[in-house]
Design a protein around this motif. Sequence first.
Motif, mmCIF file in Angstrom:
data_model
loop_
_atom_site.group_PDB
_atom_site.id
_atom_site.type_symbol
_atom_site.label_atom_id
_atom_site.label_comp_id
_atom_site.label_asym_id
_atom_site.label_seq_id
_atom_site.Cartn_x
_atom_site.Cartn_y
_atom_site.Cartn_z
ATOM 1 N N SER A 57 -2.224 7.366 1.674
ATOM 2 C CA SER A 57 -1.513 6.160 1.256
ATOM 3 C C SER A 57 -1.575 5.099 2.350
ATOM 4 O O SER A 57 -1.808 3.925 2.069
ATOM 5 C CB SER A 57 -0.050 6.476 0.933
ATOM 6 N N SER A 58 -1.366 5.529 3.592
ATOM 7 C CA SER A 58 -1.428 4.589 4.703
ATOM 8 C C SER A 58 -2.823 3.985 4.817
ATOM 9 O O SER A 58 -2.964 2.783 5.046
ATOM 10 C CB SER A 58 -1.068 5.287 6.025
ATOM 11 N N ALA A 59 -3.839 4.812 4.641
ATOM 12 C CA ALA A 59 -5.214 4.316 4.705
ATOM 13 C C ALA A 59 -5.476 3.335 3.570
ATOM 14 O O ALA A 59 -6.096 2.284 3.775
ATOM 15 C CB ALA A 59 -6.202 5.487 4.643
ATOM 16 N N ALA A 60 -4.985 3.661 2.375
ATOM 17 C CA ALA A 60 -5.183 2.768 1.228
ATOM 18 C C ALA A 60 -4.458 1.440 1.442
ATOM 19 O O ALA A 60 -4.996 0.374 1.146
ATOM 20 C CB ALA A 60 -4.693 3.443 -0.057
ATOM 21 N N VAL A 61 -3.242 1.507 1.971
ATOM 22 C CA VAL A 61 -2.482 0.291 2.247
ATOM 23 C C VAL A 61 -3.195 -0.535 3.310
ATOM 24 O O VAL A 61 -3.318 -1.760 3.182
ATOM 25 C CB VAL A 61 -1.027 0.632 2.683
ATOM 26 N N GLY A 62 -3.676 0.144 4.349
ATOM 27 C CA GLY A 62 -4.409 -0.557 5.402
ATOM 28 C C GLY A 62 -5.660 -1.219 4.870
ATOM 29 O O GLY A 62 -5.960 -2.373 5.221
ATOM 30 N N LYS A 63 -6.385 -0.519 4.014
ATOM 31 C CA LYS A 63 -7.604 -1.078 3.425
ATOM 32 C C LYS A 63 -7.271 -2.283 2.546
ATOM 33 O O LYS A 63 -7.948 -3.316 2.613
ATOM 34 C CB LYS A 63 -8.315 -0.002 2.606
ATOM 35 N N LYS A 64 -6.228 -2.145 1.728
ATOM 36 C CA LYS A 64 -5.822 -3.249 0.848
ATOM 37 C C LYS A 64 -5.388 -4.450 1.681
ATOM 38 O O LYS A 64 -5.719 -5.593 1.357
ATOM 39 C CB LYS A 64 -4.684 -2.787 -0.072
ATOM 40 N N ARG A 65 -4.651 -4.190 2.774
ATOM 41 C CA ARG A 65 -4.206 -5.267 3.656
ATOM 42 C C ARG A 65 -5.411 -5.982 4.243
ATOM 43 O O ARG A 65 -5.456 -7.211 4.287
ATOM 44 C CB ARG A 65 -3.302 -4.711 4.757
ATOM 45 N N GLU A 66 -6.415 -5.225 4.683
ATOM 46 C CA GLU A 66 -7.632 -5.820 5.248
ATOM 47 C C GLU A 66 -8.363 -6.658 4.204
ATOM 48 O O GLU A 66 -8.885 -7.725 4.509
ATOM 49 C CB GLU A 66 -8.558 -4.735 5.813
ATOM 50 N N GLU A 67 -8.398 -6.171 2.969
ATOM 51 C CA GLU A 67 -9.044 -6.932 1.890
ATOM 52 C C GLU A 67 -8.308 -8.255 1.651
ATOM 53 O O GLU A 67 -8.934 -9.297 1.493
ATOM 54 C CB GLU A 67 -9.053 -6.114 0.591
ATOM 55 N N ILE A 68 -6.987 -8.196 1.640
ATOM 56 C CA ILE A 68 -6.190 -9.409 1.417
ATOM 57 C C ILE A 68 -6.390 -10.387 2.566
ATOM 58 O O ILE A 68 -6.542 -11.590 2.344
ATOM 59 C CB ILE A 68 -4.696 -9.049 1.223
ATOM 60 N N ILE A 69 -6.419 -9.880 3.789
ATOM 61 C CA ILE A 69 -6.643 -10.745 4.955
ATOM 62 C C ILE A 69 -8.017 -11.391 4.863
ATOM 63 O O ILE A 69 -8.155 -12.603 5.096
ATOM 64 C CB ILE A 69 -6.484 -9.946 6.269
ATOM 65 N N ALA A 70 -9.031 -10.612 4.495
ATOM 66 C CA ALA A 70 -10.391 -11.159 4.365
ATOM 67 C C ALA A 70 -10.437 -12.232 3.274
ATOM 68 O O ALA A 70 -11.053 -13.286 3.456
ATOM 69 C CB ALA A 70 -11.385 -10.038 4.068
ATOM 70 N N GLN A 71 -9.781 -11.970 2.143
ATOM 71 C CA GLN A 71 -9.738 -12.956 1.056
ATOM 72 C C GLN A 71 -9.015 -14.225 1.496
ATOM 73 O O GLN A 71 -9.446 -15.339 1.181
ATOM 74 C CB GLN A 71 -9.051 -12.364 -0.180
ATOM 75 N N SER A 72 -7.921 -14.047 2.239
ATOM 76 C CA SER A 72 -7.162 -15.204 2.727
ATOM 77 C C SER A 72 -7.999 -16.028 3.700
ATOM 78 O O SER A 72 -7.987 -17.265 3.639
ATOM 79 C CB SER A 72 -5.873 -14.744 3.424
ATOM 80 N N LYS A 73 -8.717 -15.345 4.583
ATOM 81 C CA LYS A 73 -9.579 -16.060 5.534
ATOM 82 C C LYS A 73 -10.660 -16.830 4.788
ATOM 83 O O LYS A 73 -10.943 -17.984 5.123
ATOM 84 C CB LYS A 73 -10.215 -15.081 6.523
ATOM 85 N N GLN A 74 -11.262 -16.190 3.783
ATOM 86 C CA GLN A 74 -12.318 -16.853 3.019
ATOM 87 C C GLN A 74 -11.758 -18.049 2.264
ATOM 88 O O GLN A 74 -12.369 -19.114 2.238
ATOM 89 C CB GLN A 74 -12.982 -15.866 2.043
ATOM 90 N N TYR A 75 -10.581 -17.898 1.676
ATOM 91 C CA TYR A 75 -9.941 -19.000 0.960
ATOM 92 C C TYR A 75 -9.666 -20.158 1.922
ATOM 93 O O TYR A 75 -9.932 -21.323 1.605
ATOM 94 C CB TYR A 75 -8.644 -18.522 0.302
ATOM 95 N N SER A 76 -9.131 -19.831 3.101
ATOM 96 C CA SER A 76 -8.831 -20.860 4.106
ATOM 97 C C SER A 76 -10.105 -21.552 4.562
ATOM 98 O O SER A 76 -10.134 -22.786 4.720
ATOM 99 C CB SER A 76 -8.128 -20.241 5.312
#
Length: 115
Positions: A57-76
């Motif tokens: 679960s922690s790994a999945a949350v970490g992966k999802k967080r990284e995906e969201i951060i990457a998407q946010s960076k790309q959007y910015s």
Amino acid sequence: MAVNPENKAGDEMAKETIEKVRAAEENAEKMLAESREKADNIIKDANTKARQIENQSSAAVGKKREEIIAQSKQYSLNALNKARQDAKNETKLLAELAKQKEKDAIKGIISLVIG
């Protein structure tokens, strides 16, 4: 002293009964020890599985967080690039407008001088 055959039979039955009770107690203690060992193993397995699920679960949350951060960076980055392009276009339009105003001002001065 004479041994009464009935007493001997009774003594034998008592001994057999005592042996059976002891055997049953030993069997019960053995079964109890096995049950405790099985229960301990079940608890250990459950704890291990819980830790594995928690880690997954922690790994999945970490992966999802990284995906969201990457998407946010790309959007910015996309928003920044659009803002730069818009500013560049507006600067170009303002420069063209300034040139036109300059030409108009020169014409106005020339017509006043020639007038």
